[in-house]
Design a protein around this motif. Structure first.
Motif, mmCIF file in Angstrom:
data_model
loop_
_atom_site.group_PDB
_atom_site.id
_atom_site.type_symbol
_atom_site.label_atom_id
_atom_site.label_comp_id
_atom_site.label_asym_id
_atom_site.label_seq_id
_atom_site.Cartn_x
_atom_site.Cartn_y
_atom_site.Cartn_z
ATOM 1 N N SER A 36 0.838 -1.190 0.000
ATOM 2 C CA SER A 36 0.000 0.000 0.000
ATOM 3 C C SER A 36 0.873 1.240 0.000
ATOM 4 N N ALA A 37 0.307 2.336 -0.498
ATOM 5 C CA ALA A 37 0.967 3.625 -0.310
ATOM 6 C C ALA A 37 1.184 3.887 1.177
ATOM 7 N N ASP A 53 2.245 -2.055 -4.475
ATOM 8 C CA ASP A 53 1.681 -1.072 -3.541
ATOM 9 C C ASP A 53 0.444 -0.419 -4.144
ATOM 10 N N PRO A 63 -3.170 2.041 -4.216
ATOM 11 C CA PRO A 63 -3.790 3.295 -3.789
ATOM 12 C C PRO A 63 -5.065 2.994 -3.016
ATOM 13 N N TRP A 97 4.320 0.367 -8.110
ATOM 14 C CA TRP A 97 3.423 1.344 -7.494
ATOM 15 C C TRP A 97 2.211 1.498 -8.407
ATOM 16 N N SER A 146 -1.736 8.501 -7.232
ATOM 17 C CA SER A 146 -1.714 8.912 -5.826
ATOM 18 C C SER A 146 -0.678 8.137 -5.034
ATOM 19 N N THR A 147 -0.466 6.872 -5.381
ATOM 20 C CA THR A 147 0.560 6.092 -4.697
ATOM 21 C C THR A 147 1.947 6.652 -4.976
ATOM 22 N N THR A 179 2.270 9.923 -3.066
ATOM 23 C CA THR A 179 2.405 9.735 -1.628
ATOM 24 C C THR A 179 3.813 9.281 -1.260
ATOM 25 N N ILE A 180 4.324 8.298 -1.994
ATOM 26 C CA ILE A 180 5.646 7.758 -1.670
ATOM 27 C C ILE A 180 6.728 8.802 -1.888
#
Length: 332
Positions: free
Chosen positions: A139-140, A183, A185, A231, A235-236, A239-240
């Motif tokens: 996940s993010a 990962d 979102p 990813w 948004s992921t 975020t990362i």
């Protein structure tokens, strides 16, 4: 012809259910490990309708012995496990200090130790054969913690560190077994209707929200072409990278927006009983109640699927740009 035997934990609902469907569509025989009998029966029926073999095994992934017994049964009834997807999770929403310690520990047992147990069961069977692939659904929030989800975020951070350690060990041993992390979102899954929540309104994933099929497609793509880290969604990525370069700002921003951003005051349907300790009865499918807000497509994920074409286009564009600059320089 079968692609092989895949195991999906938490495969009866949400992202897990979407992943089972996608793998069956691509030719995998699928074993599903989950607690709910109703969901297992329905998921197995879907796999069989897709023309693939299926097996549903009632399993609590927090129970190491139960996971080992489930893996034994899969190999006895379907054959050697080639792909194992760790996807099971439960959720508790609320401030850390007001969350019951038993609830917090149960969430960590499923969300972290469930991954540990699944990885152990898979690798103990794959490494002697020197083939196979384990995919961790990350996940993010394995890279950036948010308020109200300390148990989930802590578990995902832990799973990320655990996976990196085991990856290094496999490389040290020269193993051909693959270990990947995908990962995710925010996804429109059923979890937000059955998490154990202290929130005054219906909980929701932090927007932007994607349909679970976006994540399932990415998982199946990684199964087709293993890569260590993927990813999913813009948004992921944001975020990362944002946490890497502006972690302090995100602390401030989430303190001010992270509470209201996880509330859905427009959702008034009664929520289901939580599934932290016991499965919710019935079959609940892949999607949750946020389809009106969810995206069915991601340009970033499309680019991952077509990265060869994207790289070729980028290289061609770069070459054309260099040629134009060189031509202009000659004319001067």
């Amino acid at each position: 012809m079968s692609r092989g035997i895949a195991v999906v934990t938490g495969g009866t609902a949400g992202l897990g259910r979407a992943t089972v469907r996608e793998l069956a569509k691509r030719g995998w025989d699928v074993a599903v490990l989950a607690r709910g009998e109703d969901g297992l029966e329905a998921t197995v029926a879907e796999v069989e309708q897709a023309g693939r073999r299926a097996l549903g095994v009632p399993t609590d992934v927090a129970d190491r012995e139960a996971v080992e017994q489930a893996a034994d049964r899969v190999e006895a009834e379907l054959g050697p496990i080639e792909l194992w997807v760790n996807c099971a999770m439960v959720g508790v929403f609320g401030d850390f200090l007001t969350t019951e310690p038993a609830d917090f520990e149960r969430a960590v047992a499923v969300n972290f130790f469930g991954f540990v147990n699944g990885t152990r069961a898979a690798l103990s069977r794959m490494t002697p054969r020197d083939r196979g692939h384990v995919i961790q659904v990350g996940s993010a929030l394995a890279h950036r913690g948010i308020p109200l989800q300390a148990a989930y975020c802590g578990s995902k951070f832990g799973a990320r560190g655990f996976t990196e350690s085991v990856t290094a060990e496999l490389l040290h041993d020269g193993s051909n077994v693959k270990l990947s992390t995908v990962d995710m979102p925010a996804l429109n899954t059923i979890q937000f209707s059955w998490v154990k929540s202290q929130l005054p309104e219906h909980p929701q994933p932090v927007p932007p929200i994607y349909q679970p099929e976006v994540g399932a497609t990415a998982i199946a793509d990684v199964a087709d072409r293993p890569r260590r880290r993927t990813w999913v969604g813009e948004s992921t990525v944001g975020t990362i990278l944002g946490d890497r370069f502006a972690g302090g700002f995100l602390d401030w921003f989430l303190a001010r927006t992270g509470y209201s951003g996880q509330l859905a005051p427009d959702k008034h349907d009664p929520r289901m009983p939580d599934n932290v300790y016991t499965p919710a009865p019935g079959d609940h499918g892949a999607r949750g109640v946020f389809s009106d807000k969810a995206h069915s497509w991601s340009p970033q994920t499309w680019a991952i699927r077509h990265r060869r074409a994207v790289y070729a286009t980028a290289a061609g564009t770069l070459a054309a740009g260099v040629a134009l600059v060189a031509g202009a320089a000659k004319r001067r």
